[in-house]
Every structure is written in C-alpha cells, then in structure tokens.
Design an enzyme around this catalytic site. Structure first.
Site, short mmCIF file in Angstrom:
data_model
loop_
_atom_site.label_atom_id
_atom_site.label_comp_id
_atom_site.label_asym_id
_atom_site.label_seq_id
_atom_site.Cartn_x
_atom_site.Cartn_y
_atom_site.Cartn_z
CD GLU A 9 40.87 31.85 48.18
OE1 GLU A 9 39.84 32.11 47.56
OE2 GLU A 9 41.86 31.29 47.67
CG ASP A 50 33.27 31.55 53.37
OD1 ASP A 50 32.28 31.83 54.07
OD2 ASP A 50 33.54 32.16 52.32
CG ASP A 93 35.76 35.33 63.05
OD1 ASP A 93 36.05 35.82 61.95
OD2 ASP A 93 35.77 35.97 64.12
CG ASP A 128 29.76 42.84 52.79
OD1 ASP A 128 29.62 43.98 52.30
OD2 ASP A 128 28.81 42.18 53.23
CE LYS A 149 22.10 51.25 53.22
NZ LYS A 149 20.88 50.91 54.00
CG ASP A 196 32.91 44.52 42.57
OD1 ASP A 196 32.93 44.69 43.81
OD2 ASP A 196 31.89 44.14 41.96
CE LYS A 233 26.74 32.72 39.34
NZ LYS A 233 25.94 31.61 39.93
CG PHE A 234 31.17 38.97 43.44
CD1 PHE A 234 29.97 39.10 44.12
CD2 PHE A 234 32.07 40.04 43.50
CE1 PHE A 234 29.67 40.24 44.82
CE2 PHE A 234 31.78 41.19 44.19
CZ PHE A 234 30.56 41.29 44.86
CD GLU A 235 37.43 39.55 38.40
OE1 GLU A 235 38.28 40.23 37.79
OE2 GLU A 235 37.70 38.49 38.99
#
Length: 238
Positions: free
Chosen positions: A70, A95, A122, A145, A149, A181, A217-219
């Site tokens: 993951e 992470d 990384d 992420d 832009k 998303d 939570k982000f979703e």
C-alpha cells in the site's frame, strides 16, 4: 524522532535529492505525543527500515501469507480497517508523513493487528531496491495527489514509467487497485494501465469499489463536495 528532527530530516532529504521523482510531497507537520509514543515504542515490532538491497517479506512478517503493498496511507485509518477485514493477508504500508506513520502504529496496537508492517520512505526507492520480483499479490494506491494544475501533471505518481517498475514485483494473477476522486486523473490512470499488455482490466472501465476498501475520510469529504470516486482494478496476466 521529534518534530524538529523530522523537519531537519526532510530538509536533508531535499538537499540530497534535489531533482528526484518521488512518490510523495514533503510537508511540515506536527506530531502528537501519542503518535510519537507509538513510533518510539512500536517501530521495533511493526516498522521496517529502508535498505538498498532486496528484503525477504515473509521473514519480515513472520508469515507466508499473501502480501499487499500500500503506497500512501495518509493517517492509516483505511489501511488498518482493510487489514482488520483481511486478517489472512499481510500489508506493507509505505508513507513518509510522520504523524500518519505514528497514527497507523497506534491503530495497529489498538486493534491488535499483526498483519501490517510500516515503512517511512519514498515508495519509488522501496520498489526499485527492496522488493523482489514476484513478491506481491496486490498493490493499493488510494487517492494519490492529483496535481490539479496541468503544468504539474508530470509529478503524478501514476505514470507509465512507475507502473513499469511495479509490474515485475507482482505475481501473475496479482492485481493493482487504484482509486481517485479526480475524474481527469482517473482517465489518465485508465489509459496508463490499459497501455500494458500484461495487465487486464477486471471491469469494462472503472470497477465497483471492492468490499475490502472502506470509505476514507478524504473520500467522504469529496462526496460531500459533489465529487465522484473512481476505482480501477487490473490483474497481471503475464
């Protein structure tokens, strides 16, 4: 590692790797006392330090269960829940965000999870140097992420060169599961994965959200803002 030491480590990393393509964005952040305690007391049991040579994942987990990588777990809530739902699967969670690492370790302790190991490095370097070919049964990359832009699209993680690095690590029959998303990024993900002859889409285009993936939570925040969510699940066939 204290918050000050964490920031110094990030500054040193940037100085040593000024032009590297990375799987993350370094950012200043505050670690709570509970998160720091989790790192101090639990890293020895559930953390894996980076090494520039291939690692034996079965030895690191103490099991021969299927292995899932993951990449980018945020605060670790979804990762811990997936591991709880799939106790017969091992998860290598990577992470660089200190508070997230500490929080996931705390969740591991609170939920008595034995099937997660955590790395703070990384992911690109881990894939290149630590993972043996054919060592993974699956790869999860949820909500990377999107770099909204256009001039920043080259910084996106899901691009053909990185997928080409991941593919040899997957066993035949193993899968890559992506979620985003951001619709335009979802389209790019679909194009990138579809360009590999050794990957087969498990759906006509976007897949239903698998039962094992909880809503993050982000979703949930994105859905409240009217955003869609797109899952992609591709299987390695050769």
């Amino acid at each position: 590692m204290t918050d000050t030491a964490e920031n110094q480590t990030q500054n040193n990393w940037q100085a040593e790797h000024p032009r590297s393509i990375r799987s993350f964005v370094l950012r200043q952040s505050h670690m709570t006392a509970a998160q720091q305690r989790a790192i101090d007391t639990l890293w020895g049991s559930f953390g894996i330090d980076y090494q520039a040579t291939p690692a034996d994942l079965d030895a690191r987990f103490g099991s021969s269960r299927p292995k899932i990588l993951e990449i980018g777990f945020g605060m670790g809530t979804a990762t811990a829940e997936i591991a709880r739902r799939l106790p017969e699967t091992d998860f290598l969670a990577i992470d660089v965000h200190g508070p997230g690492v500490g929080n996931l370790l705390k969740l591991i302790e609170e939920n008595h999870l034995e099937n997660i190991r955590v790395m703070r490095h990384d992911a690109v370097e881990v894939v290149e140097n630590m993972l043996q070919d054919g060592s993974l049964d699956g790869i999860h990359i949820f909500f990377p992420d999107p770099w909204h832009k256009k001039r920043h699209h080259k910084r996106r993680l899901i691009q053909a060169p990185f997928i080409a690095k991941l593919l040899p690590k997957l066993k035949t029959g193993g899968y890559i599961h992506l979620a985003t998303d951001w619709e335009e990024y979802a389209q790019q993900m679909l194009e990138v994965l579809s360009s590999f002859d050794s990957l087969q889409n498990t759906a006509a285009d976007y897949a239903p959200t698998p039962d094992y993936r909880p809503e993050t939570k982000f979703e949930a925040r994105g859905k409240r803002l009217g955003h869609g969510v797109w899952d992609l699940v591709f299987k390695r066939i050769g």
